[in-house]
Design a protein around this motif. Structure first.
Motif, PDB file in Angstrom:
ATOM      1  N   ALA A 158      -5.748   2.455   6.960  1.00  0.00           N
ATOM      2  CA  ALA A 158      -6.025   1.521   8.050  1.00  0.00           C
ATOM      3  C   ALA A 158      -7.016   0.451   7.611  1.00  0.00           C
ATOM      4  O   ALA A 158      -6.815  -0.749   7.875  1.00  0.00           O
ATOM      5  CB  ALA A 158      -6.563   2.285   9.265  1.00  0.00           C
ATOM      6  N   ALA A 159      -8.093   0.859   6.929  1.00  0.00           N
ATOM      7  CA  ALA A 159      -9.096  -0.100   6.471  1.00  0.00           C
ATOM      8  C   ALA A 159      -8.518  -1.044   5.431  1.00  0.00           C
ATOM      9  O   ALA A 159      -8.749  -2.262   5.465  1.00  0.00           O
ATOM     10  CB  ALA A 159     -10.312   0.643   5.905  1.00  0.00           C
TER      11      ALA A 159
ATOM     12  N   GLU B 213      -4.871  -7.928   5.122  1.00  0.00           N
ATOM     13  CA  GLU B 213      -4.477  -8.941   6.098  1.00  0.00           C
ATOM     14  C   GLU B 213      -5.505 -10.061   6.165  1.00  0.00           C
ATOM     15  O   GLU B 213      -5.162 -11.253   6.141  1.00  0.00           O
ATOM     16  CB  GLU B 213      -4.319  -8.286   7.478  1.00  0.00           C
ATOM     17  N   ASP B 214      -6.781  -9.697   6.228  1.00  0.00           N
ATOM     18  CA  ASP B 214      -7.850 -10.691   6.316  1.00  0.00           C
ATOM     19  C   ASP B 214      -7.970 -11.525   5.046  1.00  0.00           C
ATOM     20  O   ASP B 214      -8.474 -12.651   5.082  1.00  0.00           O
ATOM     21  CB  ASP B 214      -9.185 -10.008   6.625  1.00  0.00           C
TER      22      ASP B 214
ATOM     23  N   ILE C 138       0.890  -1.160   0.000  1.00  0.00           N
ATOM     24  CA  ILE C 138       0.000   0.000   0.000  1.00  0.00           C
ATOM     25  C   ILE C 138       0.925   1.205   0.000  1.00  0.00           C
ATOM     26  O   ILE C 138       1.690   1.410   0.942  1.00  0.00           O
ATOM     27  CB  ILE C 138      -0.906   0.022   1.244  1.00  0.00           C
ATOM     28  N   GLN C 139       0.890   1.966  -1.067  1.00  0.00           N
ATOM     29  CA  GLN C 139       1.829   3.073  -1.199  1.00  0.00           C
ATOM     30  C   GLN C 139       1.101   4.386  -0.939  1.00  0.00           C
ATOM     31  O   GLN C 139       0.036   4.644  -1.491  1.00  0.00           O
ATOM     32  CB  GLN C 139       2.489   3.031  -2.579  1.00  0.00           C
ATOM     33  N   VAL C 140       1.691   5.203  -0.066  1.00  0.00           N
ATOM     34  CA  VAL C 140       0.928   6.287   0.546  1.00  0.00           C
ATOM     35  C   VAL C 140       1.582   7.654   0.427  1.00  0.00           C
ATOM     36  O   VAL C 140       1.117   8.606   1.041  1.00  0.00           O
ATOM     37  CB  VAL C 140       0.685   5.972   2.036  1.00  0.00           C
ATOM     38  N   ALA C 141       2.673   7.764  -0.313  1.00  0.00           N
ATOM     39  CA  ALA C 141       3.334   9.059  -0.433  1.00  0.00           C
ATOM     40  C   ALA C 141       4.047   9.122  -1.774  1.00  0.00           C
ATOM     41  O   ALA C 141       4.336   8.097  -2.388  1.00  0.00           O
ATOM     42  CB  ALA C 141       4.328   9.261   0.718  1.00  0.00           C
ATOM     43  N   HIS C 142       4.329  10.334  -2.218  1.00  0.00           N
ATOM     44  CA  HIS C 142       4.917  10.536  -3.542  1.00  0.00           C
ATOM     45  C   HIS C 142       5.955  11.640  -3.481  1.00  0.00           C
ATOM     46  O   HIS C 142       5.756  12.659  -2.815  1.00  0.00           O
ATOM     47  CB  HIS C 142       3.850  10.973  -4.555  1.00  0.00           C
TER      48      HIS C 142
ATOM     49  N   SER D 278     -13.355  -6.944  -1.300  1.00  0.00           N
ATOM     50  CA  SER D 278     -13.601  -7.020   0.142  1.00  0.00           C
ATOM     51  C   SER D 278     -13.629  -5.643   0.786  1.00  0.00           C
ATOM     52  O   SER D 278     -14.377  -5.404   1.736  1.00  0.00           O
ATOM     53  CB  SER D 278     -12.536  -7.886   0.809  1.00  0.00           C
ATOM     54  N   LEU D 279     -12.801  -4.722   0.264  1.00  0.00           N
ATOM     55  CA  LEU D 279     -12.803  -3.361   0.817  1.00  0.00           C
ATOM     56  C   LEU D 279     -14.166  -2.714   0.633  1.00  0.00           C
ATOM     57  O   LEU D 279     -14.665  -2.019   1.537  1.00  0.00           O
ATOM     58  CB  LEU D 279     -11.715  -2.521   0.147  1.00  0.00           C
TER      59      LEU D 279
END
Length: 394
Positions: A319-320, A326-327, A184-188, A387-388
């Motif tokens: 977070a979600a 993971e699940d 999960i990539q969260v910054a650029h 699933s999300l």
């Protein structure tokens, strides 16, 4: 309905290269699939599912599909670009750029990982949501939109136009499906572009003192800029700022002192270095070049200015998504995108702190001959994206 793997192959066979065929055919194909899926819903619910097209350039349309929610909670948005880079040369024999060849658990073709595989996963999740609405007989609690953009591989005008039209802003949860190597990539890093020109004076090469060598001056400027970047502080998460001199032109003949030279510069900036600091570096490079080569004058234009996006540790979307991955048996470490995406445009323009990237494939394979995406990656991301929606919308 077709699986994401089948959808990905279908999309790869459609030429949406930029520059090239562009997105007209693929956008119409996606819209037709959405309309077909909507027909499976009861009429009253089908009428609530909105499709909207937005022309960004002639024959190049963004598409948004929106499932409204029963509450005013922030929408979840999947955003995917429909264009690819040019088809290119160098493909192995038997692997055509539009062949969508399936071999050894991989799908080959232009855009397979960047990002038709991710687009297929997002479409599959949307179709799963529509089936859930039909089964439940009601709309979800939280709204959802799939935005398909144009021009991401060039000027990102699709994302810009979507923002200007109010399709997305500061409050939505926004996820693109670029290839992220399982992360999960969260910054650029930021992306700032310069067009730098040295203006000299022509002369015969046997009497160079009669002229002013623009190419020699450009060499001085490039060296100064490179040395300045080597001294810039690195960011603890995004790493060092980088500079690439991607294209250069100048001169007439080997025996003529050149009176002009232009270079196009790609800078990937990290805090605390911003575009203002980059301007100062370029201006210093010009000044040193002008001093080293008398008679030369330097000018520049900033042709692209995208700010760096730092990680938000409190992101509810991340977070979600982490919990869902993971699940689903696919734990996803947090990482950082080395390129610039549609979500980065949204984060920068709208001050949206809830943006992320998660999709199948590896960015290291994008834009190259023999581009491919593994089947296992598509199946993993399809599970997670579906699933999300199930976990956050109802």
């Amino acid at each position: 309905m077709k699986s994401a793997w089948e959808l990905a192959a279908e999309l790869v066979r459609i030429d949406s290269s930029d520059p090239g065929a562009y997105e007209d055919e693929i956008e119409r194909h996606i819209l037709a699939m959405v309309e077909q899926a909507r027909e499976l819903l009861p009429a009253d619910l089908a009428a609530r599912i909105a499709t909207e097209e937005l022309e960004v350039a002639p024959g190049r349309r963004n598409l948004m599909v929106t499932v409204p929610g029963r509450t005013d909670e922030s929408r979840l948005v999947y955003i995917c670009h429909m264009d690819t880079v040019t088809l290119g040369d160098g493909w192995d024999e038997g692997i055509g750029a539009l062949s969508a060849l399936e071999r050894d658990g991989r799908l080959y073709g232009r855009g397979a990982c960047d990002m038709k595989g991710g687009l297929a996963c997002a479409l599959s999740a949307l179709f799963s949501l529509l089936r859930a609405i039909a089964a439940r007989g009601e709309l979800p609690r939280r709204g959802f939109s799939l935005i398909c953009t144009v021009d991401e591989e060039d000027q990102m005008r699709g994302a810009e136009t979507a923002i200007e039209a109010g399709w997305v802003g500061a409050d939505e949860w926004v996820l693109d499906t670029e290839p992220t190597d399982g992360q999960i990539q969260v910054a650029h890093k930021g992306r700032t572009w310069f067009e730098l020109t040295m203006h000299g004076v022509t002369a015969h090469a046997s009497q160079p003192w009669q002229g002013a060598d623009a190419i020699a001056a450009m060499a001085e400027a490039i060296a100064r800029i490179r040395h300045a970047f080597a001294k810039l502080p690195a960011h603890p998460e995004l790493g060092p700022a980088t500079v690439t001199f991607g294209q250069i032109t100048g001169g007439y003949q080997p025996y003529v002192v050149p009176d002009a030279c232009t270079v196009w510069i790609d800078m990937r900036l990290v805090p605390p270095t911003d575009t203002a600091a980059a301007r100062a570096i370029v201006e210093n490079g010009i000044a040193k070049a002008e001093a080293a080569v008398p008679g030369v004058r330097g000018t520049y234009v900033v042709t692209g200015d995208r700010p760096a996006i730092e990680r938000d540790p409190a992101s509810a979307l991340v977070a979600a998504l982490s919990r869902v991955a993971e699940d689903c048996g696919a734990p996803a470490p947090i990482g950082f995108f080395t390129g610039y995406t549609d979500t980065a445009v949204i984060a920068g323009r709208c001050a949206n702190r809830t943006c992320a990237s998660y999709g199948p494939g590896s960015l290291a394979l994008a834009h190259k001959p023999n581009e491919f995406v593994p089947k296992a990656d598509i199946e993993r991301v399809e599970r997670v994206l579906t699933s999300l929606l199930e976990r956050t919308l109802w």
